[in-house]
Design an enzyme around this catalytic site. Structure first.
Site, short mmCIF file in Angstrom:
data_model
loop_
_atom_site.label_atom_id
_atom_site.label_comp_id
_atom_site.label_asym_id
_atom_site.label_seq_id
_atom_site.Cartn_x
_atom_site.Cartn_y
_atom_site.Cartn_z
N ASP A 118 0.75 -0.95 0.20
CA ASP A 118 -0.44 -0.45 0.23
C ASP A 118 0.67 1.05 0.06
O ASP A 118 1.85 1.10 0.13
CB ASP A 118 -1.09 -0.14 0.98
N ASP A 137 -7.04 -1.37 -5.18
CA ASP A 137 -7.72 -0.88 -3.93
C ASP A 137 -9.01 -0.12 -4.35
O ASP A 137 -9.91 -0.03 -4.02
CB ASP A 137 -7.34 -0.38 -2.25
#
Length: 163
Positions: A118, A137
């Protein structure tokens, strides 16, 4: 119901683009920032190199579950897609493509690294910030939100094969 022969091209092109952009941005982050490093150090929108071994929003889950869940969801999405279509709406195909591409992007990370990379950190105010996320995401969330807006007017009817 007439099937759109280009529908699978839209779906798979969108999935490929989402997957490619996701994997390229994660590669860039892993090579550009040390784990835990932020650029810029202060600000509302920052880049960081972090890992997430859980599922959505960092919720804890065993590795087997975080690997199986995307595979099952992508399988169901493709099954519904080919059972009812290919669905002719380009926007629905884009939604499914974003969902599949994002799911595959995070799945590849879990298979290769045991966790998802991330890197997008959004500070809301002070030390309060949104969950760190990535392109996969964002693709999944955009797909779900767009599909939710479309679903009220969408009627799934089994495609009729013409002979």
């Amino acid at each position: 119901m007439r099937r759109d022969r280009r529908a699978p091209l839209v779906l798979f092109s969108t999935a490929f683009i989402a997957l490619a952009v996701d994997q390229l941005t994660k590669l860039w982050i892993r090579h550009s920032l040390l784990p835990g490093e932020f650029r810029p150090e202060h600000g509302v929108l920052r880049l960081t190199n972090s890992s997430n071994d859980g599922i959505i929003f960092g919720l804890g889950a065993p590795l087997w579950f975080s690997i199986m869940m995307p595979m099952v969801l992508v399988g169901i999405a493709l099954l519904v897609y080919f059972w009812y279509g290919p669905i002719g709406s380009r926007l629905v195909n884009v939604c499914l493509g974003l969902f599949i591409g994002g799911s595959l992007g995070n799945l590849l990370d879990r298979l290769r690294f045991g966790a998802v990379t991330d890197f997008i950190d959004v500070r809301l105010w002070g030390d309060v910030h949104w969950f760190t996320f990535n392109v996969a995401d964002a693709s999944i969330i955009v797909a779900i939100l767009l599909f939710a807006l479309l679903i009220s007017g969408l009627r799934l009817t089994r495609g009729v094969k013409r002979q």
